[in-house]
Each structure stands twice: as C-alpha cells, then as structure tokens.
Design a protein around this motif. Structure first.
Motif, PDB file in Angstrom:
ATOM      1  N   GLN A 158      -2.394  10.641  10.122  1.00 55.87           N
ATOM      2  CA  GLN A 158      -1.504   9.958   9.188  1.00 55.87           C
ATOM      3  C   GLN A 158      -2.154   8.711   8.606  1.00 55.87           C
ATOM      4  O   GLN A 158      -1.822   8.291   7.504  1.00 55.87           O
ATOM      5  N   ALA A 159      -3.069   8.115   9.361  1.00 53.94           N
ATOM      6  CA  ALA A 159      -3.708   6.879   8.907  1.00 53.94           C
ATOM      7  C   ALA A 159      -4.890   7.185   7.985  1.00 53.94           C
ATOM      8  O   ALA A 159      -5.508   8.247   8.064  1.00 53.94           O
ATOM      9  N   GLN A 185      -7.097  10.892   3.603  1.00 56.69           N
ATOM     10  CA  GLN A 185      -6.065   9.889   3.347  1.00 56.69           C
ATOM     11  C   GLN A 185      -6.677   8.602   2.807  1.00 56.69           C
ATOM     12  O   GLN A 185      -6.108   7.942   1.931  1.00 56.69           O
ATOM     13  N   CYS A 186      -7.840   8.252   3.338  1.00 56.90           N
ATOM     14  CA  CYS A 186      -8.518   7.038   2.882  1.00 56.90           C
ATOM     15  C   CYS A 186      -9.004   7.209   1.445  1.00 56.90           C
ATOM     16  O   CYS A 186      -8.870   6.299   0.617  1.00 56.90           O
ATOM     17  N   ARG A 229      -5.855  -7.392  12.913  1.00 56.82           N
ATOM     18  CA  ARG A 229      -4.709  -6.731  12.287  1.00 56.82           C
ATOM     19  C   ARG A 229      -4.232  -7.569  11.110  1.00 56.82           C
ATOM     20  O   ARG A 229      -4.093  -8.782  11.225  1.00 56.82           O
ATOM     21  N   TRP A 239       0.394  -1.600   3.514  1.00 55.04           N
ATOM     22  CA  TRP A 239      -0.501  -1.001   4.507  1.00 55.04           C
ATOM     23  C   TRP A 239      -0.714  -1.975   5.653  1.00 55.04           C
ATOM     24  O   TRP A 239      -0.933  -3.168   5.446  1.00 55.04           O
ATOM     25  N   ARG A 241      -3.416  -2.820   8.267  1.00 57.57           N
ATOM     26  CA  ARG A 241      -4.857  -2.571   8.432  1.00 57.57           C
ATOM     27  C   ARG A 241      -5.298  -3.037   9.818  1.00 57.57           C
ATOM     28  O   ARG A 241      -5.095  -4.197  10.186  1.00 57.57           O
ATOM     29  N   ALA A 253      -8.586   1.408  10.128  1.00 55.78           N
ATOM     30  CA  ALA A 253      -7.449   2.329  10.054  1.00 55.78           C
ATOM     31  C   ALA A 253      -6.347   1.649   9.250  1.00 55.78           C
ATOM     32  O   ALA A 253      -5.897   0.552   9.582  1.00 55.78           O
ATOM     33  N   ASN A 254      -5.940   2.300   8.175  1.00 56.29           N
ATOM     34  CA  ASN A 254      -4.864   1.781   7.323  1.00 56.29           C
ATOM     35  C   ASN A 254      -3.646   2.691   7.480  1.00 56.29           C
ATOM     36  O   ASN A 254      -3.725   3.895   7.189  1.00 56.29           O
ATOM     37  N   VAL A 255      -2.549   2.125   7.939  1.00 55.53           N
ATOM     38  CA  VAL A 255      -1.318   2.888   8.179  1.00 55.53           C
ATOM     39  C   VAL A 255      -0.308   2.506   7.099  1.00 55.53           C
ATOM     40  O   VAL A 255      -0.025   1.318   6.887  1.00 55.53           O
ATOM     41  N   ASP A 256       0.216   3.511   6.417  1.00 54.08           N
ATOM     42  CA  ASP A 256       1.209   3.267   5.366  1.00 54.08           C
ATOM     43  C   ASP A 256       2.542   2.878   6.005  1.00 54.08           C
ATOM     44  O   ASP A 256       3.185   3.687   6.664  1.00 54.08           O
ATOM     45  N   VAL A 257       2.911   1.611   5.830  1.00 52.04           N
ATOM     46  CA  VAL A 257       4.170   1.114   6.415  1.00 52.04           C
ATOM     47  C   VAL A 257       5.164   0.775   5.308  1.00 52.04           C
ATOM     48  O   VAL A 257       6.064  -0.035   5.502  1.00 52.04           O
TER      49      VAL A 257
END
Length: 520
Positions: A158-159, A185-186, A229, A239, A241, A253-257
């Motif tokens: 997901q990331a 994703q990246c 972070r 995101w 990061r 790692a970038n997580v879509d929040v």
C-alpha cells in the motif's frame, strides 16, 4: 616426440594419427582441440576431438577418454541446431576468434551454462576454451527471481517505497543521492517526474527548498541511523513519510493518509461545531432558566400578596385558584431546574477521582432524613466499594434512585402505606460474565461493579424498563406521585458518562431493582 608419457589409449591414438601434442593435465579451464573434417569438395562436415583436459568432465559431464577420437556431431548432435557448428565453421574458415555464452540442455545432462571461446590454431584445427558457469548463472537467476519477488511484493504494498543510495565525494562526505529502486505506487506518486527521479540525481530533480530540507534529513538518517517521520502534501493528497537507513543510503516509505487526514479535519470541525453548539446551549439554558424563573417568582410572590391582602375578598373559590396557580408555578420552577441539571451533565463534569461510595451513600441518607422518617423506611446497606468518577454526578444518580424508592411505595390491602425497605448491595463482575445485552453497551476487557438498589415499592410492568429512562416519561400522573420525569434520564446519562450503564427489573406490585454497572 616421446609418446611414453601418454597412458590413455584413446588419447595416444589421437596423437599418433594427428601428430598433435595434448594439453597438460594441470590446465585450469577445460580445453578441447578439434580437427576439421571436410568432404571431397572441401566443405566442413564435422569436427573430431583430438584432445581434452581432464577437467572436461566438470564442464561437459563427459570423461576425456569418452571424447577423444570421436566426432563432434556424434557427441553433441544438437550443435547444428543451436548454432555452435556454424560458429566453429566460421572460425576455422576466417581465423577470427569468437565467444559466446551458451545454455545447453539435453536429456542426458542437466542444464549447463558454458562460457565458450573458439580460436583457430594452425590449419583446420580449433581450440575450445570452456568454463562451466552453471553455478553462478543459477545463483544469478535465483537472485533475479528474488528481486522479481521483492518487486512484486513492493508493487502490491500500500505504501509508495523507494530506495536511494548515497553518493560520496573523495573526502567520504555525502554529496548527493541517486534512486536505486521504486515500486509502482511510488512511480504513480511521482507522476510526470518519475522518469527524471529514476535516472537523475537528487540535486538534478529537486527544488531549492527540497534541497535545503530533505537532503539534510537524508544525510542525518544515514549518519545517525535514526528513522525520521514527517508529513507532506502533494496536490490534494496527504502523505506520511518514513525515512530509514538502508545500507549506505535511505529507504523511504510514503503512506497515503489523505482519508485519515480528511476524516480528522471533519472530526475537528464537527468537534468545534459541537463545542460552539454546547456553549450556545449552555448560554441558552442559563438565560432561559433565569428568564423563566423570574416570572415564576413574580407569580408566586403576587399569589402570596393576593392571599395575604385580599383573602376575604377572593373567598374560598378564589383562594383555591390562587393555591393551584402557585402549585403550578412551583412545578414549572422545579421542571426548569431539572432540565438545566440535565443539560449541564456533559459540560459541567469534574475530574474523576477515587472516592468511597459508602460515605457518599451516608451523605445522601442524611439529605433524605425527612422522607425516611416520614415513611418509616428501612435501609439495608451492604459494604460498598470505592469508585473512580465524578462524585457530584454519581451523587445525583444514587440520590435519584433512592428518592424514587422512598416515593413509589405501595399500600396494603387496607389501603395503608407499606414502609419502604431499600437494600443496597454490590458485587464485582468480569466482562465475560455480563449478559450479552450489557456487553454490547460496555467497553470490553474490563471489570465492573454491579451496584443494586432494590425496593419493595409499587413496581411496574417490565415492558416499560426502557421507557422510564427517557426524558419526561412518567408511568403515573402527578396526582399519584410528584416529579418531572427527568430524574431517571439523569441517572442513565450519568452512568453512560462513566463508561457504565443501568438496568432495571420489576414486577407490578412487587418492587423494582435498579443495577448500576460502573468500571472497577
């Protein structure tokens, strides 16, 4: 030429026929010498093995004495099909050496990778240098499979994940970073910049602001090993990061929040609106109670003046009307106070503290001394626990229940009131022991005090067990029992604000038992 050094008959035969001296048996790589076989027209039709070093077996899985003297196409008939025969022919005809990497598969031998170099030596002779690189090729393929598996895992994560290697100068200091790997994703997150980020260095694709902030962050992570972070916005997306050290570089790692952030913003906006609404409600409740109480006080005051000054003129009927008017005003005043109390339960909460429920009940009994004496009531109070909560609100809760137990008393067959008997008890229970309907209302994995207040009053039909906790819900008229219908609503609200709940069981004419469940 001294032939006594050759003891292997096939090799001795080949040397005798060709006059060619074999390679020494200490050669590091597998060497094979071939003699050209031509037809009457001078066309190359085959090759014969003249010599082979002993380690031919490790490269070709064939012992040297099984090779010498035999024809190439007899030993390896697929040589024509896979192009080796043509390559040998070109070398022998042109004299130009050739190299190839060959994967050989046959039913007789396992998969074999060979690095093959072909050199012409003299007239119509070839020397083949073969290196069996099967092990390295299989390891390379295994690494490729692992890399493909890793890429598949990354692409399905997901990331948005990317790996960046540090680029150091002659002094060993980090001067730049280059992208080594990125998942799908990246790449999608980078958008139109993806190709540039994948092929260029950090300083070639970033803005001056990014170079000041992000470069220092990456260097700090590499040098200290401490994970960083941060949050960033790209377009309308938020995101999270996470930058961690990976070898001599960083993995990001970038997580879509975005959904979480939007929900948080909506929640904050709703809380702000709720706060404003509560403040407006509190202001309205205060003003309403003050503005409504003032006319009621005047009505009561004017009623007293009428009764005191003009009683003789009003007569009995007029006096009765004044009395009823004042009683109504008093009920309205009590109702307004109760409504104000109910509206302030959520806003006027005190800090939770540990206190003795037994001492709280003693204080309530002292306050209810008059109705207890008036009704000749008996209270049986068992040992009660210490509770964590708002003592003021819990006093409201238990005082309302005890007041009702004294008020709703029954009469005997002769019509005489039966003295109330009220029993207070408590027991500790774990969550799993609670009834299923209670478990749905309470936080899990906690223990609870079940505090029961049981009386011998008039009781009620069990079908009204939920209705009595609603605001203004009464089972009896004011002529039978006084009250505003808000007391039990306050009881339920207080219990819920303490992460608890309340249940009641009753039968008409046999009393009621209220059980309050509060966290232990």
């Amino acid at each position: 030429m001294n032939q006594s050094q050759f003891t292997d008959p096939p090799r001795r035969q080949a040397v005798t026929e060709t006059g060619y001296q074999p390679f020494p048996e200490t050669a590091l790589n597998c060497l094979i010498t071939l003699a050209t076989i031509r037809d009457d027209n001078g066309q190359v039709i085959d090759f014969r093995v003249l010599d082979a070093t002993p380690n031919a077996e490790s490269a070709l899985f064939v012992k040297p004495n099984e090779l010498i003297g035999k024809r190439l196409l007899e030993l390896w008939p697929r040589s024509v099909e896979i192009g080796l025969f043509a390559m040998y022919t070109r070398v022998v005809e042109t004299g130009e050496s050739e190299q190839t990497l060959h994967r050989y598969i046959d039913v007789a031998v396992p998969e074999t990778w060979l690095e093959l170099s072909v050199v012409r030596q003299g007239l119509d002779r070839l020397v083949l240098l073969l290196i069996n690189c099967t092990a390295s090729k299989q390891a390379e393929r295994q690494l490729a499979q692992q890399a493909e598996l890793l890429q598949t895992v990354l692409d399905n994560a997901q990331a948005a994940i990317s790996l960046h290697a540090a680029m150091r100068g002659k002094d060993g200091q980090i001067e730049n970073f280059r992208t080594v790997l990125a998942n799908q994703q990246c790449i999608a997150m980078w958008g139109e910049l993806a190709d540039a980020i994948l092929t260029k260095t950090f300083f070639e694709v970033t803005t001056p602001a990014q170079q000041i902030d992000e470069f220092a962050r990456y260097v700090r992570v590499v040098e200290t090993g401490e994970t960083d972070r941060s949050e960033l916005i790209i377009g309308d997306q938020w995101w999270l990061r996470i930058t961690a050290k990976a070898g001599d570089g960083v993995v990001i790692a970038n997580v879509d929040v975005s959904e979480s952030r939007r929900y948080q913003q909506q929640l904050e906006a709703a809380n702000l609106e709720l706060k404003r609404s509560n403040e407006s409600l509190q202001s309205f409740a205060y003003i309403a109670s003050h503005d409504l109480q003032e006319p009621l006080r005047k009505i009561q005051s004017f009623g007293d003046m009428l009764q005191n000054r003009y009683a003789s003129m009003l007569g009995a009927e007029g006096g009765e009307l004044i009395t009823r008017m004042q009683a109504s005003a008093e009920r309205m005043s009590i109702l307004i106070r109760d409504l104000l109390d109910y509206s302030q339960l959520s806003s006027q909460r005190h800090a939770f503290r540990l206190f003795s429920l037994g001492k709280l009940i003693d204080d309530i009994v002292e306050d209810l001394w008059h109705p207890i004496q008036e009704t000749n009531a008996r209270l049986d109070i068992s040992e009660l626990p210490d509770l964590m909560g708002d003592r003021h609100q819990l006093r409201q809760l238990f005082q309302n229940i005890l007041s009702n137990a004294l008020k709703f008393r029954r009469v005997d067959g002769a019509g005489n009131p039966v003295p109330p008997v009220v029993r207070l008890s408590s027991r500790l229970t774990v969550f799993d022991e609670l009834p299923a309907d209670l478990q749905a209302d309470l936080p899990i994995n906690r223990s609870y005090w079940a505090i029961c207040v049981a009386d011998n009053g008039i009781g009620f039909d069990q079908q009204y067990a939920e209705q009595i906790f609603q605001v203004f819900q009464r089972l009896h008229n004011r002529q039978q029992f006084s009250g505003t219908g808000i007391g039990l609503a306050i009881v339920k609200r207080v219990a819920e604000q303490h992460d608890g709940t309340i249940r009641v069981t009753s039968r008409l004419g046999e009393g009621a038992a209220f059980t309050v469940y509060l966290p232990a």
